[in-house]
Design a protein around this motif. Structure first.
Motif, PDB file in Angstrom:
ATOM      1  N   UNK A  68       9.239  -0.834  -2.218  1.00 38.61           N
ATOM      2  CA  UNK A  68      10.647  -0.491  -2.324  1.00 38.61           C
ATOM      3  C   UNK A  68      11.388  -1.692  -2.906  1.00 38.61           C
ATOM      4  N   UNK A  69      12.545  -1.442  -3.499  1.00 39.31           N
ATOM      5  CA  UNK A  69      13.304  -2.556  -4.070  1.00 39.31           C
ATOM      6  C   UNK A  69      13.953  -3.389  -2.960  1.00 39.31           C
ATOM      7  N   UNK A  70      14.026  -4.696  -3.160  1.00 37.28           N
ATOM      8  CA  UNK A  70      14.756  -5.505  -2.181  1.00 37.28           C
ATOM      9  C   UNK A  70      16.256  -5.215  -2.289  1.00 37.28           C
ATOM     10  N   UNK A  90       8.699 -15.357  -3.889  1.00 31.09           N
ATOM     11  CA  UNK A  90       7.456 -14.883  -4.527  1.00 31.09           C
ATOM     12  C   UNK A  90       6.824 -13.678  -3.827  1.00 31.09           C
ATOM     13  N   UNK A  91       7.613 -12.652  -3.576  1.00 30.06           N
ATOM     14  CA  UNK A  91       7.093 -11.445  -2.941  1.00 30.06           C
ATOM     15  C   UNK A  91       6.945 -10.341  -3.988  1.00 30.06           C
ATOM     16  N   UNK A  92       5.765  -9.723  -4.037  1.00 31.49           N
ATOM     17  CA  UNK A  92       5.548  -8.598  -4.941  1.00 31.49           C
ATOM     18  C   UNK A  92       6.261  -7.376  -4.380  1.00 31.49           C
ATOM     19  N   UNK A  93       7.128  -6.800  -5.206  1.00 33.38           N
ATOM     20  CA  UNK A  93       7.850  -5.583  -4.858  1.00 33.38           C
ATOM     21  C   UNK A  93       7.543  -4.537  -5.931  1.00 33.38           C
ATOM     22  N   UNK A  94       6.988  -3.418  -5.526  1.00 33.37           N
ATOM     23  CA  UNK A  94       6.585  -2.366  -6.453  1.00 33.37           C
ATOM     24  C   UNK A  94       7.491  -1.165  -6.225  1.00 33.37           C
TER      25      UNK A  94
END
Length: 177
Positions: A102-104, A66-70
């Motif tokens: 950044x994208x994971x 559940x980590x927000x990644x923008x």
């Protein structure tokens, strides 16, 4: 859920208070995720634990739920986001930065009852096209997983197959059971 009558900018979205369940920003729209059910929640707990049991002792990276990644003009909250060690952002004080832009390296989604498979696949395809190197879509009801990699065809795995870490987590395997 949509907010207001006009599309929001990404900056406006990021200024909104967090919601429960989380909301995401896709093409100017605010879309609230489905509330997870028990099976989903258990998998969301176990999947990062399995990845971390492999990655952490080897100092390869960190998986979190559940980590927000923008990135790429959108803001997602993946069920699992994994970052290789050299891509984890720290502030000048040595503390982890809370906001991730950044994208994971690896993103995973677990389908909940009533959640659209098509929409989840589209989100992961977008993510892979825009920097995520490996993505997993886990469907507990069908007992299948779909694997997405840039430049490769989507792969579907069933019970007896294994999710592998590809070049993101070399040597990692998680049997589907």
């Amino acid at each position: 859920m949509s907010v207001g009558t006009r599309p929001l900018s990404l900056v406006e979205f990021l200024e909104l208070p967090e919601t429960e369940p989380a909301s995401e920003y896709i093409d100017g729209r605010v879309v609230q995720k489905m509330s997870p059910k028990f099976q989903h929640s258990v998998l969301e707990l176990e999947l990062p634990a399995a990845v971390n049991a492999f990655a952490r002792p080897r100092r390869l990276g960190l998986a979190v739920p559940e980590l927000r990644c923008t990135f790429a003009g959108r803001s997602f909250v993946f069920d699992l986001a994994y970052f290789q060690t050299d891509r984890i952002a720290y502030g000048p004080d040595g503390q982890l930065l809370n906001d991730v832009f950044l994208p994971p390296d690896l993103a995973a989604e677990i389908l909940s009852p009533g959640q659209s498979t098509r929409a989840a696949e589209a989100r992961l395809r977008f993510a892979v096209k825009n920097g995520v190197r490996l993505a997993w879509l886990i469907d507990p009801r069908s007992r299948r997983a779909r694997v997405f990699r840039r430049g490769a065809r989507q792969q579907t795995l069933s019970i007896g197959g294994s999710l592998d870490g590809s070049d993101v987590l070399p040597g990692f395997e998680l049997p589907l059971k």
